[in-house]
Write a protein that holds these residues in place. Structure first.
Motif, PDB file in Angstrom:
ATOM      1  N   GLN A   1       0.837  -1.183   0.000  1.00  0.00           N
ATOM      2  CA  GLN A   1       0.000   0.000   0.000  1.00  0.00           C
ATOM      3  C   GLN A   1       0.881   1.244   0.000  1.00  0.00           C
ATOM      4  OE1 GLN A   1      -2.256  -0.344   3.556  1.00  0.00           O
ATOM      5  NE2 GLN A   1      -3.719  -1.761   2.692  1.00  0.00           N
ATOM      6  N   CYS A   2       0.426   2.259  -0.706  1.00  0.00           N
ATOM      7  CA  CYS A   2       1.126   3.534  -0.644  1.00  0.00           C
ATOM      8  C   CYS A   2       0.780   4.219   0.681  1.00  0.00           C
ATOM      9  CB  CYS A   2       0.736   4.409  -1.827  1.00  0.00           C
ATOM     10  SG  CYS A   2      -0.975   4.965  -1.813  1.00  0.00           S
ATOM     11  N   ALA A   3       1.493   5.260   1.003  1.00  0.00           N
ATOM     12  CA  ALA A   3       1.308   5.929   2.294  1.00  0.00           C
ATOM     13  C   ALA A   3      -0.090   6.540   2.428  1.00  0.00           C
ATOM     14  CB  ALA A   3       2.362   7.006   2.470  1.00  0.00           C
ATOM     15  N   MET A   4      -0.601   7.114   1.357  1.00  0.00           N
ATOM     16  CA  MET A   4      -1.927   7.736   1.408  1.00  0.00           C
ATOM     17  C   MET A   4      -3.026   6.692   1.581  1.00  0.00           C
ATOM     18  SD  MET A   4      -1.476  10.924   1.317  1.00  0.00           S
ATOM     19  CE  MET A   4      -3.077  11.561   0.955  1.00  0.00           C
ATOM     20  N   CYS A   5      -2.927   5.603   0.838  1.00  0.00           N
ATOM     21  CA  CYS A   5      -3.936   4.536   0.966  1.00  0.00           C
ATOM     22  C   CYS A   5      -3.886   3.941   2.365  1.00  0.00           C
ATOM     23  CB  CYS A   5      -3.693   3.440  -0.066  1.00  0.00           C
ATOM     24  SG  CYS A   5      -3.914   3.969  -1.764  1.00  0.00           S
ATOM     25  N   ARG A   6      -2.692   3.757   2.860  1.00  0.00           N
ATOM     26  CA  ARG A   6      -2.537   3.162   4.187  1.00  0.00           C
ATOM     27  C   ARG A   6      -3.182   4.043   5.268  1.00  0.00           C
ATOM     28  NH1 ARG A   6       1.658  -0.589   5.975  1.00  0.00           N
ATOM     29  NH2 ARG A   6       1.481  -0.737   8.211  1.00  0.00           N
TER      30      ARG A   6
END
Length: 77
Positions: A24-29
Motif C-alpha cells: 500500500q502507498c502511504a496515502m492509501c494506508r
C-alpha cells in the motif's frame, strides 16, 4: 545458462510470490487504517498484488524467449 542457475532463479521467484507482503502507498494506508474492521485494506492489498503480478509475468516471458533464442543459436553454430 546452467540448469542449476535457471532452477535457482525460478525458486527465488516463486518464494517471492508466496511471501505475504503489505503493498500500500502511504496515502492509501492512512485512509484504510481508519477502517475499523479492515476488510477494505485487505481488498486493496489483494488488488495491488493482482496488478503487480502481470509485469513480472511479462518480463519472465521475455526472458525465457531470449534464453531459448540464444540457446538455439548456440546449437546451430
Amino acid at each position: 545458462m546452467d540448469k542449476k542457475l535457471v532452477f535457482f532463479l525460478f525458486f527465488v521467484m516463486f518464494i517471492g510470490l508466496i511471501l505475504p507482503v503489505n503493498a500500500q502507498c502511504a496515502m492509501c494506508r492512512a485512509v484504510l487504517e481508519s477502517d475499523p474492521d479492515g476488510t477494505a485494506a485487505k481488498s486493496i492489498n489483494n488488488g495491488i498484488m493482482y496488478l503487480m503480478v502481470f509485469p513480472y509475468l511479462l518480463v519472465g516471458g521475455v526472458g525465457i524467449a531470449v534464453y531459448r533464442t540464444l540457446k538455439n543459436r548456440k546449437k546451430e553454430a
